[in-house]
Design a protein around this motif. Structure first.
Motif, PDB file in Angstrom:
ATOM      1  N   ASN A   1       2.704   2.388   3.092  1.00 58.84           N
ATOM      2  CA  ASN A   1       3.785   1.485   3.482  1.00 58.84           C
ATOM      3  C   ASN A   1       4.978   1.762   2.864  1.00 58.84           C
TER       4      ASN A   1
ATOM      5  N   HIS B   1       0.816  -1.211   0.013  1.00 63.07           N
ATOM      6  CA  HIS B   1      -0.176   0.206  -0.054  1.00 63.07           C
ATOM      7  C   HIS B   1       0.819   1.238  -0.087  1.00 63.07           C
TER       8      HIS B   1
ATOM      9  N   LEU C   1      10.197  -0.927  18.432  1.00 59.06           N
ATOM     10  CA  LEU C   1       9.260   0.449  19.073  1.00 59.06           C
ATOM     11  C   LEU C   1       9.592   0.739  20.376  1.00 59.06           C
TER      12      LEU C   1
ATOM     13  N   ARG D   1      -5.465  -1.080   4.365  1.00 52.80           N
ATOM     14  CA  ARG D   1      -4.154  -0.977   4.283  1.00 52.80           C
ATOM     15  C   ARG D   1      -3.571  -1.828   5.639  1.00 52.80           C
ATOM     16  N   GLN D   2      -2.311  -2.509   5.191  1.00 55.96           N
ATOM     17  CA  GLN D   2      -1.645  -3.222   5.997  1.00 55.96           C
ATOM     18  C   GLN D   2      -1.409  -2.455   7.448  1.00 55.96           C
ATOM     19  N   SER D   3      -0.665  -1.330   7.184  1.00 54.99           N
ATOM     20  CA  SER D   3      -0.618  -0.684   8.748  1.00 54.99           C
ATOM     21  C   SER D   3      -1.700  -0.907   9.535  1.00 54.99           C
TER      22      SER D   3
ATOM     23  N   MET E   1      -2.468  -6.759  13.176  1.00 56.31           N
ATOM     24  CA  MET E   1      -1.576  -8.031  12.784  1.00 56.31           C
ATOM     25  C   MET E   1      -0.417  -8.143  13.940  1.00 56.31           C
ATOM     26  N   GLU E   2      -0.007  -9.348  14.287  1.00 54.06           N
ATOM     27  CA  GLU E   2       0.765  -9.510  15.451  1.00 54.06           C
ATOM     28  C   GLU E   2       2.071  -9.153  14.449  1.00 54.06           C
ATOM     29  N   TRP E   3       2.864  -7.919  15.074  1.00 51.20           N
ATOM     30  CA  TRP E   3       4.085  -8.058  14.361  1.00 51.20           C
ATOM     31  C   TRP E   3       5.179  -8.810  14.998  1.00 51.20           C
ATOM     32  N   PRO E   4       6.197  -9.299  14.333  1.00 47.87           N
ATOM     33  CA  PRO E   4       7.342  -9.992  14.721  1.00 47.87           C
ATOM     34  C   PRO E   4       8.011  -9.394  15.955  1.00 47.87           C
ATOM     35  N   LEU E   5       8.510 -10.304  16.893  1.00 46.82           N
ATOM     36  CA  LEU E   5       8.975  -9.607  18.136  1.00 46.82           C
ATOM     37  C   LEU E   5       9.953  -8.514  18.105  1.00 46.82           C
ATOM     38  N   TRP E   6      11.047  -8.679  16.935  1.00 44.94           N
ATOM     39  CA  TRP E   6      12.103  -7.532  16.801  1.00 44.94           C
ATOM     40  C   TRP E   6      11.307  -6.300  16.545  1.00 44.94           C
ATOM     41  N   GLN E   7      10.092  -6.237  15.861  1.00 47.05           N
ATOM     42  CA  GLN E   7       9.280  -5.130  15.528  1.00 47.05           C
ATOM     43  C   GLN E   7       8.979  -4.307  16.889  1.00 47.05           C
TER      44      GLN E   7
ATOM     45  N   ASN F   1      13.884 -14.681  14.771  1.00 49.65           N
ATOM     46  CA  ASN F   1      13.331 -13.495  14.943  1.00 49.65           C
ATOM     47  C   ASN F   1      14.393 -12.398  14.802  1.00 49.65           C
TER      48      ASN F   1
END
Lengths: 488, 488
Positions: free
Chosen positions: A185, A182, B101, B85-87, B91-97, A288
């Motif tokens: 993004n 999108h 943050l 839109r995806q953001s 959704m469950e983001w990967p742990l590193w994301q 990860n």
């Protein structure tokens, strides 16, 4: 004009002013023909009497530094410049400056290029795409259209994430390549290099480890080294990173990022196989670790089956995808982009903002007007046709002119042929002879984590030279090989 | 087109292809009217039979997603777009994301601007210079000239330090301002923001302390916060940073950098006095602390005596001087520069290279052709005349329409009036009312290290609005003051 004067000094004010201007003229920072401010103006600016300024100008005139012309003021005369540039001096720098230098490795592999004797008509197998493929007049017309259409809006900062219609166009181009995204993004950056730099800033701190293919793009190695990161190389072969060897490296070194160029890799030209792509995504997920996919010329395929981008295989937010218009269109545009989702996207937008606020809106708008999905694909097709012929010419010339001990895998796309020299031959030593013979290439050391691993490799760019010059260049390279063999 | 397909899945290949394209169309990433690849081409790209692709396209056609037109291929039909839109998803983001943050403060002072009701004809006292002052048609002509003159050279990367003739021009402009430098000590950056960012990267690591004026430029505070630096504010008054209070702060906090805007400071409009300039240089030398001088509008003086730049008083290598063409000419150009000597200059060049290789050569060359020292000064004079009148109009309107409890010092140049509201009045709360009444400004909190210190301040930019709109804008602001008083 702002001149530092000190009313508490013993030196008269007129002499302080004259001394400052004298140094400016002799150092070249006030150029010949520069008109000095009117005496009334300078006197007012500095809060001194007009007589003081008159006296200063008179002193300069008697030194032969300026001429006063009736009706047109006081002008600087041409001089033989006397002062050395400041950086060249043997000045004692402040202590913090010496600290700043000491803390940093200015690591770049020694390549033996400096001080070489260079042939006057050098044929260079370095660089990226051929800018002559770019329709420059049409791009100028796009800039003109956008200035008339948008007026002053194209001179303002604009959206920090990038000009929205350009992000929409990029989303469409990506969709046609199998990457669904999108526009919200996508973050526009100053070339793909800035995208890599922002990701490094976002995720890594000094001392962290990055896993890269070995060999890989030297600009990424320089970036990671400048951030004082540790580098671990994963071996690669004709099908890209040897993902089978990856897991023990992840367990041992705990990298904070995996950087990969899956298509027509720089420098090796290899394409990562589909099986390895799936395995890489799975491993990155299991451990990860964020994946950074640099797809700098993925569309430039000359034969063989297309592979999906890692991003297209990404189940969500694992892969950051970096692309660019620099290689295919014009490096001088400095327009690249990153596709990411989730918190990392917001962090990258924040870092883009604090790093340089935004990429030139004028160029972004011009590119958006110039480019459409159809036009982009036409440009890719045209470039692919031309570059394929040049690749074929390079491979044929290597077979004709270079010793049989030179090994290479013919790349199915991209810009580079990656060649291994006969055992014991140094690409850096060969380069000195090659440059004297009138040809140059990128020696292999700079692409490796351990530069010694690259001693016997060379990267040859076939995209920037004509078929004729490619033949001539490789013929010259053959001469350099002969000379080096005789030296041994 | 690169479509991810999996030969080991139970789902037939044609259905995998159709599913991918269906999602691309419904998410909008394949736009209406996009022409899908010819079946022969896509079959070849994916290594599948042509019948497989035909079946996939037929499935899409029966879904009403594409139309097949004789002779012109298969086109995407307009759709009601269905997918978010995806953001925006949960959704469950990967742990590193999530780690990325958490580690970062997305600090920006809350300003109460989001969600405000905004007047349709908003008069904005925000922003920087007035882009309408810029002769855009002449700049387009300069771009055209440079494209014809330099051809493809203006599409290449060029010198990493910046286009040499532009660096020479900048050295001449600086000399006319009393700063003596050499083009080889100038580095061209993407606006002055990038210059600040490179210096922060070069000299500071997370946890280090930076000393700034309080208040100061919010873009610098955001940058320093993004790098997780500690901020110490030195109080300022109508003559700039209170350098008399500096020494105990240096002894207590050991800052690694002093950041100052000595001329027409952002936001306060104050000019640092000459005595304080000399004292600041001496202290920085004694405590071995680099000085970063941000001279973003030093030339825009409307009255009073000019002051030398700190750089002009620098005995050698202590001061890094940052300038820009964004404020005076066009923000959208994104051309700024830094002047530095010694090891730090080399380090900044290295960081510029790894950060984004170079600033757009096309824009640099266009600017170099457009600008000459004389033209630059003419532009400064013209802008100064216009902006001085606007400043006078703003000050007069404030006296006429705003309560007597509003305090300000009339700035002698620059772009901003900095006003303190009557005791206990909140600039953030006032802003909500002001925007509804049709006027906006920058509330003070964002300019302070401790945002609470800025509650009762506002910054008004007088440079971007006409004299008429300034009067009307302040009249509306007066209404908002009345409303706020009645609420209390």
């Amino acid at each position: 004009m702002r001149i530092p004067i000190d009313r508490e000094q013993a030196t008269p004010l007129y002499e302080q002013i004259a001394a400052f201007l004298r140094q400016s003229i002799l150092s070249g920072s006030l150029a010949p023909e520069t008109r000095l401010p009117a005496t009334r103006q300078l006197a007012q600016d500095l809060g001194v009497s007009r007589i003081t300024v008159e006296n200063a100008y008179a002193a300069l005139e008697s030194d032969g530094l300026v001429a006063r012309r009736a009706g047109s003021g006081t002008h600087v005369l041409p001089q033989d410049l006397l002062l050395p540039r400041q950086s060249g001096g043997s000045m004692e720098w402040p202590l913090w400056q010496r600290d700043a230098l000491d803390a940093v490795q200015f690591t770049q592999a020694a390549t033996g290029e400096d001080g070489d004797t260079v042939h006057p008509n050098l044929i260079s197998f370095t660089g990226f795409g051929d800018p002559r493929m770019f329709p420059i007049a049409e791009f100028l017309k796009a800039l003109k259209d956008v200035i008339y259409r948008d007026g002053y809006a194209c001179m303002e900062f604009g959206d920090m994430r990038g000009y929205p219609p350009l992000r929409a166009t990029i989303a469409h181009v990506l969709a046609s390549q199998g990457v669904q995204t999108h526009p919200d993004n996508i973050l526009i950056t100053s070339g793909s290099q800035q995208a890599l730099a922002l990701i490094a800033q976002a995720l890594l701190k000094p001392g962290d480890t990055v896993l890269v293919e070995s060999p890989t793009y030297d600009g990424a190695l320089d970036l990671f080294r400048a951030h004082q990161l540790k580098l671990i190389g994963c071996p690669a072969d004709a099908h890209g990173m040897q993902v089978e060897q990856l897991e023990p490296l992840l367990q041992q070194h705990h990298p904070k990022l995996i950087y990969t160029i899956p298509n027509f890799q720089n420098p090796s030209g290899a394409c990562l196989s589909l099986a390895r792509r799936r395995q890489l995504i799975a491993l990155a997920g299991r451990y990860n670790i964020p994946l950074l996919e640099d797809d700098f010329v993925g569309e430039l395929r000359y034969e063989g089956r297309v592979q999906p981008a890692l991003k297209a295989l990404d189940p969500g937010g694992r892969v950051m995808y970096v692309g660019t218009f620099s290689k295919l269109l014009m490096p001088g545009l400095r327009i690249g982009f990153v596709v990411a989702e989730g918190p990392i996207y917001e962090r990258l937008v924040q870092l883009k903002r604090v790093n340089d606020l935004a990429t030139s809106t004028l160029i972004q708008r011009g590119l958006e007007v110039y480019i459409s999905v159809g036009r982009y694909h036409a440009h890719v097709r045209r470039s692919s046709q031309v570059y394929r012929k040049r690749r074929d010419a390079l491979v044929a010339a290597i077979q004709r002119y270079l010793p049989a001990g030179v090994h290479l895998v013919v790349p199915q796309g991209g810009l580079f042929v990656w060649a291994r020299l006969p055992d014991g031959m140094s690409a850096a030593r060969l380069l000195t002879l090659a440059r004297a013979a009138g040809v140059e290439y990128a020696p292999g050391a700079r692409f490796f984590v351990q530069t010694a691993d690259g001693e016997s490799y060379m990267r040859l760019n076939f995209a920037t030279q004509t078929v004729e010059d490619i033949g001539e260049g490789v013929r010259r390279l053959g001469q350099a090989f002969n000379q080096l063999s005789q030296q041994r």
